[in-house]
Design a protein around this motif. Structure first.
Motif, mmCIF file in Angstrom:
data_model
loop_
_atom_site.group_PDB
_atom_site.id
_atom_site.type_symbol
_atom_site.label_atom_id
_atom_site.label_comp_id
_atom_site.label_asym_id
_atom_site.label_seq_id
_atom_site.Cartn_x
_atom_site.Cartn_y
_atom_site.Cartn_z
ATOM 1 N N ASP A 21 37.085 47.948 42.241
ATOM 2 C CA ASP A 21 38.585 48.750 41.309
ATOM 3 C C ASP A 21 39.218 49.805 42.319
ATOM 4 O OD1 ASP A 21 38.929 50.065 39.634
ATOM 5 O OD2 ASP A 21 37.110 51.549 38.940
ATOM 6 N N ARG A 22 40.001 48.901 42.540
ATOM 7 C CA ARG A 22 40.679 50.259 43.793
ATOM 8 C C ARG A 22 41.214 51.037 43.297
ATOM 9 N NH1 ARG A 22 39.480 47.164 48.360
ATOM 10 N NH2 ARG A 22 39.338 44.776 47.661
ATOM 11 N N GLU A 23 41.924 50.539 41.916
ATOM 12 C CA GLU A 23 42.452 51.863 41.222
ATOM 13 C C GLU A 23 41.908 52.694 40.443
ATOM 14 O OE1 GLU A 23 45.810 50.542 39.291
ATOM 15 O OE2 GLU A 23 46.117 48.001 40.339
ATOM 16 N N ALA A 24 40.210 52.594 40.449
ATOM 17 C CA ALA A 24 39.990 53.776 40.085
ATOM 18 C C ALA A 24 39.503 53.466 38.808
ATOM 19 C CB ALA A 24 39.843 54.942 41.111
ATOM 20 N N LEU A 25 39.491 52.486 38.252
ATOM 21 C CA LEU A 25 39.667 52.239 36.443
ATOM 22 C C LEU A 25 38.517 52.748 36.084
ATOM 23 C CD1 LEU A 25 41.838 48.945 36.234
ATOM 24 C CD2 LEU A 25 42.841 51.299 36.612
ATOM 25 N N TRP A 26 37.535 52.187 36.338
ATOM 26 C CA TRP A 26 36.310 52.714 35.615
ATOM 27 C C TRP A 26 35.272 53.852 36.689
ATOM 28 C CZ3 TRP A 26 36.897 50.907 31.410
ATOM 29 C CH2 TRP A 26 38.249 49.585 30.970
ATOM 30 N N ARG A 27 34.982 54.097 35.749
ATOM 31 C CA ARG A 27 33.715 55.263 35.685
ATOM 32 C C ARG A 27 32.298 54.616 36.864
ATOM 33 N NH1 ARG A 27 31.311 57.567 30.439
ATOM 34 N NH2 ARG A 27 29.770 58.049 32.305
ATOM 35 N N HIS A 28 31.357 54.547 38.017
ATOM 36 C CA HIS A 28 30.887 53.888 39.009
ATOM 37 C C HIS A 28 29.225 54.545 38.436
ATOM 38 C CE1 HIS A 28 33.702 51.020 38.551
ATOM 39 N NE2 HIS A 28 34.189 51.631 39.288
ATOM 40 N N PRO A 66 24.709 56.123 32.369
ATOM 41 C CA PRO A 66 26.533 56.180 31.758
ATOM 42 C C PRO A 66 26.836 55.593 32.998
ATOM 43 C CG PRO A 66 25.352 58.264 32.642
ATOM 44 C CD PRO A 66 24.053 57.322 32.939
ATOM 45 N N ALA A 67 27.855 55.172 31.731
ATOM 46 C CA ALA A 67 28.882 54.061 31.876
ATOM 47 C C ALA A 67 27.778 52.775 32.463
ATOM 48 C CB ALA A 67 29.744 54.283 33.193
ATOM 49 N N ILE A 68 27.726 52.301 32.378
ATOM 50 C CA ILE A 68 26.455 51.128 32.314
ATOM 51 C C ILE A 68 27.266 49.958 32.457
ATOM 52 C CG2 ILE A 68 25.527 50.449 30.153
ATOM 53 C CD1 ILE A 68 22.634 48.948 31.463
ATOM 54 N N LEU A 69 28.382 49.640 31.635
ATOM 55 C CA LEU A 69 29.185 48.831 31.354
ATOM 56 C C LEU A 69 30.471 48.892 31.212
ATOM 57 C CD1 LEU A 69 29.991 46.061 32.227
ATOM 58 C CD2 LEU A 69 29.525 45.272 29.412
ATOM 59 N N GLN A 70 31.639 49.597 31.984
ATOM 60 C CA GLN A 70 32.597 49.963 31.891
ATOM 61 C C GLN A 70 32.187 51.895 31.899
ATOM 62 O OE1 GLN A 70 35.012 47.090 30.192
ATOM 63 N NE2 GLN A 70 34.946 46.366 31.884
ATOM 64 N N GLU A 71 32.798 51.778 29.771
ATOM 65 C CA GLU A 71 32.789 53.021 29.486
ATOM 66 C C GLU A 71 31.553 53.231 28.286
ATOM 67 O OE1 GLU A 71 34.504 56.036 29.926
ATOM 68 O OE2 GLU A 71 35.098 55.000 31.728
ATOM 69 N N ILE A 72 30.807 52.242 28.217
ATOM 70 C CA ILE A 72 29.292 51.901 27.533
ATOM 71 C C ILE A 72 27.769 52.298 28.084
ATOM 72 C CG2 ILE A 72 28.202 49.961 26.160
ATOM 73 C CD1 ILE A 72 30.237 48.531 26.400
ATOM 74 N N ASP A 73 27.786 53.444 27.851
ATOM 75 C CA ASP A 73 26.759 54.558 28.232
ATOM 76 C C ASP A 73 25.244 53.829 27.239
ATOM 77 O OD1 ASP A 73 28.440 56.136 29.043
ATOM 78 O OD2 ASP A 73 28.473 57.638 27.917
#
Length: 116
Positions: A21-28, A66-73
């Motif tokens: 995720d080079r553009e830091a689009l998602w929480r990790h 938190p954010a286990i899959l993109q924005e799904i907690d």
């Protein structure tokens, strides 16, 4: 595969996703610290039904993620007693009961709580 191995594999996969995720689009975020048995019991009391053995044992390995899959907690004990759970429960309340039951979304304890 045991729960610890599953969590370890998921953490490794999240690291690969973070690196890609080079553009830091998602929480990790990573998994939270394990819940105590007391925290699980308190969450069950707050929501009015048992969480089930599999979910309870999962919480005692990682108390949510938190954010286990993109924005799904993946909800942990604090989430189950807070506003996020109330909002999710209200949203699910819009589903007709028989549709949720037919889809297998309600366990026996949730059916009983729904009748009250």
């Amino acid at each position: 595969m045991d729960r610890d191995s599953e969590i370890s594999a998921m953490v490794s996969a999240k690291r690969l996703l973070r690196d890609a995720d080079r553009e830091a689009l998602w929480r990790h975020d990573g998994p939270r610290s394990p819940a105590t048995e007391q925290a699980v019991r308190q969450a069950e009391e707050a929501i009015g039904f048992p969480l089930g053995n599999e979910y309870s044992s999962s919480l005692m390995k990682a108390d949510g993620w938190p954010a286990i899959l993109q924005e799904i907690d993946l909800f942990g004990c604090p989430d189950l007693t807070g506003a996020a759970f109330s909002t999710a429960s209200a949203d699910l309340g819009y589903l007709e009961h028989h549709a949720a039951e037919a889809a297998g979304l309600l366990n026996t304890d949730m059916k009983e709580a729904h009748r009250r």
